[in-house]
Design a protein around this motif. Sequence first.
Motif, PDB file in Angstrom:
ATOM      1  N   GLY A   1       0.811  -1.216   0.000  1.00 43.92           N
ATOM      2  CA  GLY A   1       0.000   0.000   0.000  1.00 43.92           C
ATOM      3  C   GLY A   1       0.839   1.259   0.000  1.00 43.92           C
TER       4      GLY A   1
ATOM      5  N   THR B   1       1.678   3.693   2.132  1.00 44.76           N
ATOM      6  CA  THR B   1       2.720   4.017   3.110  1.00 44.76           C
ATOM      7  C   THR B   1       3.909   3.068   2.972  1.00 44.76           C
ATOM      8  OG1 THR B   1       1.433   2.713   4.678  1.00 44.76           O
ATOM      9  CG2 THR B   1       1.265   5.098   4.881  1.00 44.76           C
TER      10      THR B   1
ATOM     11  N   LYS C   1      -7.893  -5.666  12.522  1.00 42.85           N
ATOM     12  CA  LYS C   1      -8.072  -5.480  13.961  1.00 42.85           C
ATOM     13  C   LYS C   1      -9.543  -5.383  14.312  1.00 42.85           C
ATOM     14  CE  LYS C   1      -3.568  -3.526  14.698  1.00 42.85           C
ATOM     15  NZ  LYS C   1      -3.089  -4.105  15.950  1.00 42.85           N
TER      16      LYS C   1
ATOM     17  N   ALA D   1     -10.953  -3.066  15.668  1.00 37.14           N
ATOM     18  CA  ALA D   1     -11.439  -1.711  15.363  1.00 37.14           C
ATOM     19  C   ALA D   1     -10.275  -0.967  14.723  1.00 37.14           C
ATOM     20  CB  ALA D   1     -11.902  -0.987  16.617  1.00 37.14           C
TER      21      ALA D   1
ATOM     22  N   PRO E   1      -7.274   1.006  14.537  1.00 37.61           N
ATOM     23  CA  PRO E   1      -6.317   1.314  15.608  1.00 37.61           C
ATOM     24  C   PRO E   1      -6.107   2.817  15.808  1.00 37.61           C
ATOM     25  CG  PRO E   1      -5.214   0.364  13.695  1.00 37.61           C
ATOM     26  CD  PRO E   1      -6.678   0.209  13.460  1.00 37.61           C
TER      27      PRO E   1
ATOM     28  N   ALA F   1     -14.040  -0.577   7.471  1.00 33.13           N
ATOM     29  CA  ALA F   1     -12.666  -0.952   7.838  1.00 33.13           C
ATOM     30  C   ALA F   1     -11.851  -1.003   6.556  1.00 33.13           C
ATOM     31  CB  ALA F   1     -12.653  -2.308   8.538  1.00 33.13           C
ATOM     32  N   ARG F   2     -11.163   0.095   6.247  1.00 33.57           N
ATOM     33  CA  ARG F   2     -10.626   0.191   4.890  1.00 33.57           C
ATOM     34  C   ARG F   2      -9.332  -0.578   4.715  1.00 33.57           C
ATOM     35  NH1 ARG F   2      -7.545   5.846   4.756  1.00 33.57           N
ATOM     36  NH2 ARG F   2      -6.518   5.491   6.724  1.00 33.57           N
TER      37      ARG F   2
HETATM   38  P1  ADP Z   1      -2.819   1.026   2.341  1.00 30.79           P
HETATM   39  O1  ADP Z   1      -2.340   2.334   1.819  1.00 30.79           O
HETATM   40  O2  ADP Z   1      -1.705   0.139   2.806  1.00 30.79           O
HETATM   41  O3  ADP Z   1      -3.780   0.325   1.427  1.00 30.79           O
HETATM   42  P2  ADP Z   1      -5.073   1.794   3.985  1.00 30.79           P
HETATM   43  O4  ADP Z   1      -5.025   3.155   4.552  1.00 30.79           O
HETATM   44  O5  ADP Z   1      -5.951   1.516   2.821  1.00 30.79           O
HETATM   45  O6  ADP Z   1      -3.566   1.355   3.686  1.00 30.79           O
HETATM   46  O7  ADP Z   1      -5.461   0.738   5.118  1.00 30.79           O
HETATM   47  C1  ADP Z   1      -4.719   0.668   6.344  1.00 30.79           C
HETATM   48  C2  ADP Z   1      -5.412   1.467   7.422  1.00 30.79           C
HETATM   49  O8  ADP Z   1      -6.710   0.922   7.667  1.00 30.79           O
HETATM   50  C3  ADP Z   1      -4.740   1.430   8.753  1.00 30.79           C
HETATM   51  O9  ADP Z   1      -3.741   2.413   8.873  1.00 30.79           O
HETATM   52  C4  ADP Z   1      -5.894   1.621   9.748  1.00 30.79           C
HETATM   53  O10 ADP Z   1      -5.923   2.929  10.285  1.00 30.79           O
HETATM   54  C5  ADP Z   1      -7.143   1.444   8.891  1.00 30.79           C
HETATM   55  N1  ADP Z   1      -8.119   0.551   9.494  1.00 30.79           N
HETATM   56  C6  ADP Z   1      -9.451   0.827   9.622  1.00 30.79           C
HETATM   57  N2  ADP Z   1     -10.087  -0.172  10.241  1.00 30.79           N
HETATM   58  C7  ADP Z   1      -9.177  -1.132  10.500  1.00 30.79           C
HETATM   59  C8  ADP Z   1      -9.242  -2.424  11.111  1.00 30.79           C
HETATM   60  N3  ADP Z   1     -10.380  -2.940  11.574  1.00 30.79           N
HETATM   61  N4  ADP Z   1      -8.101  -3.145  11.195  1.00 30.79           N
HETATM   62  C9  ADP Z   1      -6.936  -2.660  10.722  1.00 30.79           C
HETATM   63  N5  ADP Z   1      -6.811  -1.431  10.142  1.00 30.79           N
HETATM   64  C10 ADP Z   1      -7.915  -0.674  10.021  1.00 30.79           C
END
Ligand code: ADP
Length: 407
Positions: free
Chosen positions: A9, A11, A184, A186, A188, A213-214
């Motif tokens: 992703g 980051t 997770k 929720a 985090p 939960a993205r």
């Molecule tokens: P990437 O750029 O790697 O695709 P995203 O921002 O799409 O990353 O997804 C990762 C983020 O999802 C995490 O930093 C976290 O804040 C968020 N997130 C939301 N809900 C959850 C969850 N239930 N479990 C894990 N991460 C979650």
Amino acid sequence: MKILVQKFGGTSVATPEARRQVIEKIINARKQGYRLVVVVSAMGRQGAPYATDTLKGLLEASGTNVSPREMDLILSCGEIISGTVLTGSLQAAGFKAIFLTGAQAGIITDNRFGNATIRRVDPGRILSHLEEDKIVVVAGFQGITEDGEITTIGRGGSDTTAAALGVALDAEAVEIYTDVDGIKTADPRIVSDARTLDTVTYNEICQLAHEGARVVHPRAVEIAMQKNIPLKIKCTFNDEPGTVVTGAGVFKEGGATILNGRVITGITQIPGLTQLRINTGALEDKSLQVKMLKALARANISIDFINISPEAMVFTVKDEVSSRAVRIIEDMKIPVAVKKGCAKVAVVGAGMTGVPGVMANIVEALADEGIEILESADSYTTIWCLVEEAKMEKAVQALHRKFNLGK
Ligand code: ADP
Ligand code: MG
């Protein structure tokens, strides 16, 4: 050929240090004998120079009449930048690697610019590079139409690209690498003691993802599920085992799949909603209700959380389309009460079907915090509550505590 798809992703590819960690993951997979397809997102999140939102802003700054075709062309550049940079680093480190755009990788989509759907994957070119033992780096989030136009496939699209390639290449697994340890209980960022789930079913993660939960896109889960390709959600920046998503589970009455008898899987949230309430009891012409819903649909405004009773019709729209929706409704001379700044909080659990007391616990947890439930709804696997957005985080934390989901 033992094939593994790894997706990194935004980051994970944002800085040279992060990319070094990515290369570590790639080297590890190579050591285990895998042929590798690596799908990348654009570098960084909003504000970063080559992030998707930044590229979008560049074109939006030139006016409002930019065509979706040109928009998709600029949007597709972010993944090309991150993918070529990563491929360059792999080559510099002595690996045989090649970068492919979505089009070159055979990702064929329909022609809905900005939100295209992957129709099929022609894996020939990737397979021949894999046979040459090259690491194949592929731009996520993009494809090409049958007539040669470049498209993008919407938010979370790189997850979908990875899952589609996993299916097309019959990969042993698709690993989604991100900045958290796994899925997770929720988000985090809201709940500091959210626990990482070691296994979840496709059903559970689909629900969580649909409800906000993205961490992984629901479409990616649906695609992986079709061929039972295991999805693994892991962190680029450590060696934690992460979350394994599979079809394993127990079939239960009502069609819900449960794992280890878990009642509640997690809590999710979607901010940025406006609640609209129409006092339909007072409408003389009842047929206006249907006309209004059709007018909203024609204007491409999707509505959610709809509740209809003889007295009222209540539903939500996204904040960004709310003034447009209100204008359409008021133009029809229908009085509408508008409540902006709402959020949907969901308690998700494939095992909650038929378990008594879940709703009572939700109501109690929110009442104890003085949080008003503006609307609620439920299904086999989810209970939703609409709350004021200002209280969303508190609501998520309270529910997480109530169901003892923490560490
Ligand atoms: P990437 O750029 O790697 O695709 P995203 O921002 O799409 O990353 O997804 C990762 C983020 O999802 C995490 O930093 C976290 O804040 C968020 N997130 C939301 N809900 C959850 C969850 N239930 N479990 C894990 N991460 C979650
Ligand atoms: Mg993502």
